[in-house]
Motif scaffolding. Structure first.
Motif, PDB file in Angstrom:
ATOM      1  N   UNK A 130       0.818  -1.212   0.000  1.00  0.00           N
ATOM      2  CA  UNK A 130       0.000   0.000   0.000  1.00  0.00           C
ATOM      3  C   UNK A 130       0.857   1.269   0.000  1.00  0.00           C
ATOM      4  N   UNK A 131       2.150   1.133   0.252  1.00  0.00           N
ATOM      5  CA  UNK A 131       3.020   2.306   0.192  1.00  0.00           C
ATOM      6  C   UNK A 131       3.851   2.309  -1.082  1.00  0.00           C
ATOM      7  N   UNK A 132       4.208   1.118  -1.550  1.00  0.00           N
ATOM      8  CA  UNK A 132       5.103   1.027  -2.707  1.00  0.00           C
ATOM      9  C   UNK A 132       4.468   0.106  -3.745  1.00  0.00           C
ATOM     10  N   UNK A 133       3.945   0.685  -4.840  1.00  0.00           N
ATOM     11  CA  UNK A 133       3.240  -0.121  -5.833  1.00  0.00           C
ATOM     12  C   UNK A 133       4.131  -1.164  -6.505  1.00  0.00           C
ATOM     13  N   UNK A 134       5.454  -0.996  -6.397  1.00  0.00           N
ATOM     14  CA  UNK A 134       6.352  -1.961  -7.059  1.00  0.00           C
ATOM     15  C   UNK A 134       6.731  -3.127  -6.144  1.00  0.00           C
ATOM     16  N   UNK A 135       6.103  -3.219  -4.973  1.00  0.00           N
ATOM     17  CA  UNK A 135       6.384  -4.335  -4.053  1.00  0.00           C
ATOM     18  C   UNK A 135       6.017  -5.654  -4.717  1.00  0.00           C
ATOM     19  N   UNK A 136       6.756  -6.715  -4.373  1.00  0.00           N
ATOM     20  CA  UNK A 136       6.478  -8.040  -4.956  1.00  0.00           C
ATOM     21  C   UNK A 136       6.121  -9.033  -3.860  1.00  0.00           C
ATOM     22  N   UNK A 137       5.236  -9.943  -4.192  1.00  0.00           N
ATOM     23  CA  UNK A 137       4.857 -10.959  -3.202  1.00  0.00           C
ATOM     24  C   UNK A 137       5.998 -11.954  -3.013  1.00  0.00           C
ATOM     25  N   UNK A 138       6.218 -12.345  -1.752  1.00  0.00           N
ATOM     26  CA  UNK A 138       7.259 -13.333  -1.434  1.00  0.00           C
ATOM     27  C   UNK A 138       6.543 -14.679  -1.254  1.00  0.00           C
ATOM     28  N   UNK A 139       6.989 -15.734  -1.964  1.00  0.00           N
ATOM     29  CA  UNK A 139       6.290 -17.023  -1.875  1.00  0.00           C
ATOM     30  C   UNK A 139       6.547 -17.716  -0.538  1.00  0.00           C
ATOM     31  N   UNK A 140       7.840 -17.710  -0.119  1.00  0.00           N
ATOM     32  CA  UNK A 140       8.218 -18.360   1.136  1.00  0.00           C
ATOM     33  C   UNK A 140       9.178 -17.460   1.887  1.00  0.00           C
ATOM     34  N   UNK A 141       8.964 -17.311   3.182  1.00  0.00           N
ATOM     35  CA  UNK A 141       9.864 -16.485   3.981  1.00  0.00           C
ATOM     36  C   UNK A 141      10.168 -17.214   5.287  1.00  0.00           C
ATOM     37  N   UNK A 142      11.399 -17.028   5.792  1.00  0.00           N
ATOM     38  CA  UNK A 142      11.787 -17.732   7.026  1.00  0.00           C
ATOM     39  C   UNK A 142      11.151 -17.052   8.242  1.00  0.00           C
ATOM     40  N   UNK A 143      10.949 -17.856   9.305  1.00  0.00           N
ATOM     41  CA  UNK A 143      10.424 -17.304  10.557  1.00  0.00           C
ATOM     42  C   UNK A 143      11.282 -16.123  11.013  1.00  0.00           C
ATOM     43  N   UNK A 144      12.598 -16.324  10.905  1.00  0.00           N
ATOM     44  CA  UNK A 144      13.523 -15.319  11.419  1.00  0.00           C
ATOM     45  C   UNK A 144      13.375 -13.972  10.720  1.00  0.00           C
ATOM     46  N   UNK A 145      13.286 -14.023   9.386  1.00  0.00           N
ATOM     47  CA  UNK A 145      13.115 -12.774   8.638  1.00  0.00           C
ATOM     48  C   UNK A 145      11.751 -12.154   8.948  1.00  0.00           C
ATOM     49  N   UNK A 146      10.741 -13.007   9.017  1.00  0.00           N
ATOM     50  CA  UNK A 146       9.392 -12.490   9.298  1.00  0.00           C
ATOM     51  C   UNK A 146       9.336 -11.858  10.678  1.00  0.00           C
ATOM     52  N   UNK A 147      10.074 -12.444  11.625  1.00  0.00           N
ATOM     53  CA  UNK A 147      10.118 -11.906  12.986  1.00  0.00           C
ATOM     54  C   UNK A 147      10.737 -10.509  12.968  1.00  0.00           C
ATOM     55  N   UNK A 148      11.841 -10.355  12.242  1.00  0.00           N
ATOM     56  CA  UNK A 148      12.466  -9.024  12.138  1.00  0.00           C
ATOM     57  C   UNK A 148      11.503  -8.061  11.449  1.00  0.00           C
ATOM     58  N   UNK A 149      10.898  -8.513  10.331  1.00  0.00           N
ATOM     59  CA  UNK A 149       9.992  -7.625   9.592  1.00  0.00           C
ATOM     60  C   UNK A 149       8.853  -7.157  10.490  1.00  0.00           C
ATOM     61  N   UNK A 150       8.280  -8.101  11.247  1.00  0.00           N
ATOM     62  CA  UNK A 150       7.148  -7.749  12.111  1.00  0.00           C
ATOM     63  C   UNK A 150       7.604  -6.774  13.198  1.00  0.00           C
ATOM     64  N   UNK A 151       8.792  -7.005  13.748  1.00  0.00           N
ATOM     65  CA  UNK A 151       9.249  -6.131  14.832  1.00  0.00           C
ATOM     66  C   UNK A 151       9.625  -4.765  14.281  1.00  0.00           C
ATOM     67  N   UNK A 152       9.855  -4.673  12.978  1.00  0.00           N
ATOM     68  CA  UNK A 152      10.274  -3.405  12.379  1.00  0.00           C
ATOM     69  C   UNK A 152       9.125  -2.708  11.659  1.00  0.00           C
ATOM     70  N   UNK A 153       7.911  -3.186  11.851  1.00  0.00           N
ATOM     71  CA  UNK A 153       6.759  -2.424  11.377  1.00  0.00           C
ATOM     72  C   UNK A 153       5.882  -3.065  10.310  1.00  0.00           C
ATOM     73  N   UNK A 154       6.284  -4.219   9.730  1.00  0.00           N
ATOM     74  CA  UNK A 154       5.441  -4.836   8.692  1.00  0.00           C
ATOM     75  C   UNK A 154       4.233  -5.468   9.374  1.00  0.00           C
ATOM     76  N   UNK A 155       3.153  -4.710   9.504  1.00  0.00           N
ATOM     77  CA  UNK A 155       2.077  -5.143  10.399  1.00  0.00           C
ATOM     78  C   UNK A 155       1.215  -6.282   9.853  1.00  0.00           C
ATOM     79  N   UNK A 156       1.587  -6.818   8.685  1.00  0.00           N
ATOM     80  CA  UNK A 156       0.819  -7.923   8.113  1.00  0.00           C
ATOM     81  C   UNK A 156       0.757  -9.117   9.080  1.00  0.00           C
TER      82      UNK A 156
END
Ligand code: ADP
Ligand code: ASP
Ligand code: MG
Length: 405
Positions: free
Chosen positions: A184-210
């Motif tokens: 919703x902020x960057x129209x050029x964003x791409x969907x990620x098919x598979x992501x590791x728990x560790x990366x998702x944990x960092x993303x969530x702690x850094x604001x990716x509220x999905x």
């Protein structure tokens, strides 16, 4: 036969029609031979509306009462969904946090789940019913209603999936998966098919509220496969799972931002052992999470201390810090809430030097000043002025080669 926990966010249960759609899909999944547990959020906007009511009365409402108030949002959707399933000829039963029960700590408005005795839910499943659990809420050992922090329905769902040893936890939301940055902020964003728990944990702690951060922590600890999908399309979504080789091939997986940031500076603090403990203990005792900390040495026996905290805790933190500053004889306390944090995340960073300097270079080429920096093995974060957030996110997304072709 699989046991599936399905969570629907606010936009997916925003009105009765949408709730009926959730009900129909749950019945369809059950009739295909699965056991289904639903976890629902409040209708979108509802939790904000409830918080707004309290703030019309006071800036600092009692937190126990805030939980009683906020928990009403989810009570509405679970009851309506159970009514819809019954109308369609199925069996369903709604469960509030204290009826499951979801046992939590007593940290009102940010309680932690301690235990979920799932016997009642299992009994409902065994009778061929669909348990519909109110997300975001729990109960203390003393019987007080709690909530888990904003976005906490994700955590309810994953914790339930762990408690029930479900085969998968499906998170249905308004985007069709986890993207390389907020679509919703960057129209050029791409969907990620598979992501590791560790990366998702960092993303969530850094604001990716999905996904809410504690939901990812639960998933990682109990090995719950999480599948993020759209309520409104039939696209495949994103699987959050254990790291594999293919994930390391990406240098950067995602760019995130958070505007829930505030900064406090205490100037001319006497520089002696124990001073940091004296300042930070009362803040952590108030359940406020301190993020970045910078200490600068001044001439003489003085130091300046700057740190960041969630913006939502700013008023409370300022009150605490002003009191401590007086006690330790510091000269001045100043703060600002017009900052944001932008970060790049990726397990590939472990094997590559130079990501930090590349990030600083991209920001500087766009005339964005960096106020604070912090790094870990798989992320680099910079605090910047809030007004540059969108520019920074898009520039980093492009600069690290994540833009969709
Ligand atoms: P729900 O109400 O379903 O829980 P949320 O609003 O909490 O939904 O989370 C979904 C939102 O997360 C999306 O609408 C999107 O704007 C935001 N978001 C932020 N970062 C990302 C990302 N990297 N991938 C997908 N969505 C993201
Ligand atoms: N309704 C709560 C909120 O808006 C919990 C959730 O949706 O996950 O934060
Ligand atoms: Mg959410």
């Amino acid at each position: 036969m699989a046991l599936i926990v399905r969570k629907y966010g606010g936009t997916s249960v925003a009105d009765c029609e949408k709730i009926e759609r959730v009900a129909a899909k749950a019945l369809e999944c059950q009739r295909a031979g699965n056991q289904v547990v639903l976890v629902l959020s409040a209708m979108s906007g509802e939790t904000n509306k409830l918080i707004g009511f309290a703030h019309k009365i006071t800036d600092r409402p009692n937190l126990r009462e805030m939980d009683v108030l906020m928990a009403t949002g989810e009570q509405v959707t679970v009851a309506l969904c159970a009514i819809a399933i019954e109308k369609m000829g199925g069996k369903a039963r709604s469960f509030l946090g204290d009826q499951v029960p979801i046992l939590t700590s007593d940290a009102h408005t940010k309680a932690r789940i301690l235990d979920i005795p799932a016997d009642r839910l299992r009994a409902c499943l065994e009778m061929g019913g669909i348990p519909i659990v109110a997300g975001f809420q729990g109960v203390t050992a003393a019987g007080d209603i709690t909530t888990l922090g904003r976005g906490g329905s994700d955590t309810t769902a994953v914790a339930l999936a762990a408690a029930l040893k479900a085969d998968v936890c499906e998170i249905y939301t308004d985007v069709d998966g986890v993207y390389t940055t907020d679509p919703n902020m960057c129209p050029k964003a791409q969907k990620i098919d598979r992501i590791s728990y560790e990366e998702m944990l960092e993303m969530a702690s850094l604001g990716a509220k999905v996904l809410e951060i504690r939901s990812v922590a639960f998933a990682m600890r109990y090995d719950v496969p999480v599948h993020v999908l759209s309520s409104f399309t039939h696209l495949p979504g994103t699987i959050v799972t254990k790291e594999d080789k293919s994930m390391e091939e990406r240098l950067i997986s995602a760019v995130t931002y958070s505007k829930n940031e505030a900064r406090i500076t205490i100037s001319k603090v006497p520089d002696r052992p124990g001073i940091a403990a004296t300042i930070f203990k009362p803040i952590t005792d108030a359940n406020i999470v301190v993020d970045m900390i910078i200490q600068n040495t001044r001439a003489g026996d003085m130091t300046d201390m700057t740190f960041t905290i969630p913006r939502t805790d700013y008023a409370q933190a300022m009150e605490i810090v002003e009191k401590v500053a007086r006690e330790i004889g510091a000269e001045r306390v100043a703060g600002s809430t017009d900052i944001a944090k932008v970060s790049v995340v990726g397990v590939g960073m472990r094997n590559h030097a130079g990501v930090a300097s590349q990030m600083f270079d991209i920001l500087s080429r766009h005339g964005i000043n960096i106020l604070m920096i912090s790094t870990s093995e798989i992320k680099i974060s910079c605090v910047i002025e809030e007004k540059y957030t969108e520019l920074a996110v898009r520039a980093l997304h492009e600069g690290f080669g994540l833009d969709a072709k």
